[in-house]
Write an enzyme that holds these catalytic residues in place. Structure first.
Site, short mmCIF file in Angstrom:
data_model
loop_
_atom_site.label_atom_id
_atom_site.label_comp_id
_atom_site.label_asym_id
_atom_site.label_seq_id
_atom_site.Cartn_x
_atom_site.Cartn_y
_atom_site.Cartn_z
N LYS A 4 0.84 -1.21 0.00
CA LYS A 4 0.00 0.00 0.00
C LYS A 4 0.86 1.25 0.00
O LYS A 4 2.06 1.20 0.29
CB LYS A 4 -0.91 0.02 1.24
N ASP A 138 -0.94 -1.70 10.26
CA ASP A 138 -1.40 -1.61 8.87
C ASP A 138 -2.21 -2.83 8.43
O ASP A 138 -2.78 -2.82 7.34
CB ASP A 138 -0.19 -1.51 7.92
O1 C5P Z 1 1.90 -1.57 14.72
P1 C5P Z 1 3.27 -1.67 14.17
O2 C5P Z 1 4.06 -2.78 14.81
O3 C5P Z 1 3.31 -1.74 12.68
O4 C5P Z 1 4.01 -0.33 14.56
C1 C5P Z 1 5.41 -0.18 14.47
C2 C5P Z 1 5.79 0.99 15.37
O5 C5P Z 1 5.27 2.20 14.84
C3 C5P Z 1 5.23 0.88 16.76
O6 C5P Z 1 6.13 0.20 17.61
C4 C5P Z 1 5.06 2.30 17.19
O7 C5P Z 1 6.29 2.80 17.69
C5 C5P Z 1 4.80 3.04 15.87
N1 C5P Z 1 3.37 3.32 15.66
C6 C5P Z 1 2.76 4.32 16.40
N2 C5P Z 1 1.43 4.58 16.20
C7 C5P Z 1 0.72 3.91 15.29
C8 C5P Z 1 1.33 2.90 14.52
C9 C5P Z 1 2.67 2.63 14.73
O8 C5P Z 1 3.40 4.95 17.24
N3 C5P Z 1 -0.57 4.20 15.11
#
Ligand code: C5P
Length: 293
Positions: A4, A138
Site C-alpha cells: 500500500k 497496517d
Molecule cells: O503496529 P506496528 O508494529 O506496525 O508499529 C510499528 C511501530 O510504529 C510501533 O512500535 C510504534 O512505535 C509506531 N506506531 C505508532 N502509532 C501507530 C502505529 C505505529 O506509534 N498508530
C-alpha cells in the site's frame, strides 16, 4: 496480498499506550507478496521466505516468532482457540523491506486470510480485522481489500468509495535502505508538531478520489512523518524533488519511508517520469488498486 501507500497520514496525537492516533487514506498498489499456507498434522509451524527482485537479507536475522507472518498465526490461534494447529507458510516477497509499503503487514494479512479460509470460513471480516490489529497497525487496512480510511492506531478501518475514472499510476523510488517505523514515530514526538498534521488533508483526498481528480489528489497528499524522515534521510526529499522535476503531479514519502512515490496521470506518463529519474535507486512503475486486486 498487495502492498500500500498512504495518500494521507495525519498524526493526531500520542496515545497512552505509546502508539499514535492516526487518520490516513490507504490505497493498495500492484506490488504483491504471494502467501500460501498448508495445514500440518504435527502442530509445527514452518516459514519459508523467498525474495523476487528484492534484498530481504535483513529478515534472515529476525527470529521466526518476530516475523509478522508467524505473529499472525499465533494471534489467530489464540483468538480462535486453535493454537494447536500446525502450518507450512511460504512467502514470496516483492515489496521492499523497510520501505513504508507494508510488505511485512501484507504477509500477515495474507496469512490471516488463508487461515480464515482453512479453519474458520464463518468468521466475519470484522472479527478477522480485530485479530489483525495487534499483529500490526497496517494489517486491518490491508484486509479491507481496497481503498480504506484508517483511524485510531490503525485498528479502525472502513472502505472508501472511489470514482470510476482510471486510477493514477505511481512512480516509486526506493533508496535501498530500511527505515524503522518505531524510530520515526519516536523522532516525531521530539520533532516539530507543525509537521504532523494538516487539517482537511484527508477530507480533500477522499473528495478527490471520489471525483477521480488527479490534480486535486496530488494537492491533497500529506504525510505527517515526512518532515522527520527528511531530516533523518535528506535523500527522501531529494527524490521527491526529482519526481516533481520529472513531471509527477505530486510526490510523497510512503508511510514511514524509505520509499517515495510520485503520481502520474497514466502509465505512459509514469514510464516517462521513471526514465527521467537519475541516480542509483530502484524505480518502480505501479498501478494503484483503488478497488483492490
Ligand atoms: O503496529 P506496528 O508494529 O506496525 O508499529 C510499528 C511501530 O510504529 C510501533 O512500535 C510504534 O512505535 C509506531 N506506531 C505508532 N502509532 C501507530 C502505529 C505505529 O506509534 N498508530
Amino acid at each position: 496480498m498487495p502492498g500500500k501507500v498512504n495518500l494521507t497520514l495525519e498524526i493526531l496525537g500520542r496515545r497512552e499506550d505509546g502508539y499514535h492516533e492516526l487518520r490516513s487514506v490507504v490505497m493498495p498498489v500492484a506490488l504483491c507478496e504471494t502467501v500460501s499456507v498448508q495445514t500440518r498434522t504435527d502442530g509445527k509451524i514452518t516459514l519459508e521466505t523467498v525474495g523476487e527482485g528484492i534484498d530481504f537479507s535483513g529478515l534472515a536475522d529476525l527470529p521466526m516468532e518476530k516475523q509478522l507472518a508467524v505473529k499472525a498465526v499465533r494471534a489467530f490461534g489464540s483468538a480462535t482457540g486453535k493454537s494447536d494447529l500446525g502450518f507450512d507458510i511460504r512467502v514470496v516477497k516483492r515489496i521492499p523491506i523497510g520501505g513504508g509499503m507494508a510488505g511485512g503487514s501484507a504477509d500477515a494479512a495474507g496469512v490471516l486470510a488463508c487461515l480464515r479460509t482453512l479453519c474458520a470460513p464463518e468468521m466475519s471480516d470484522e472479527e478477522l480485522r480485530a485479530i489483525a490489529a495487534p499483529v500490526g497497525s497496517d494489517v486491518p487496512a490491508l484486509l479491507c481489500g481496497g481503498t480504506a480510511l484508517m483511524e485510531g492506531r490503525g485498528d479502525r478501518v472502513r472502505p472508501l468509495p472511489v470514482g470510476s475514472a482510471e486510477a493514477p499510476h505511481l512512480v516509486v523510488a526506493c533508496p535501498g535502505f530500511s527505515v524503522s517505523t518505531k524510530d520515526v514515530y519516536a523522532a516525531c514526538d521530539a520533532g516539530n508538531p507543525a509537521w504532523l498534521r494538516r487539517d482537511g488533508a484527508t477530507e480533500a483526498c477522499r473528495a478527490a478520489l471520489e471525483a477521480g481528480d488527479v490534480k486535486a489528489l496530488a494537492a491533497s497528499l500529506f504525510n505527517g512523518l515526512q518532515g522527520v524522515v527528511d531530516t533523518l534521510h535528506p535523500v527522501t526529499m531529494e527524490l521527491r524533488e526529482a519526481l516533481l522535476g520529472a513531471g509527477a503531479a505530486g510526490a510523497l514519502l510512503s508511510g514511514s519511508g524509505s520509499s517515495v512515490f510520485g503520481l502520474a496521470e497514466n502509465e505512459e506518463q509514469a514510464r516517462m517520469i521513471a526514465s527521467r529519474l537519475m541516480g542509483d535507486c530502484r524505480v518502480l512503475v505501479l498501478r494503484m488498486l483503488p478497488r483492490g486486486v
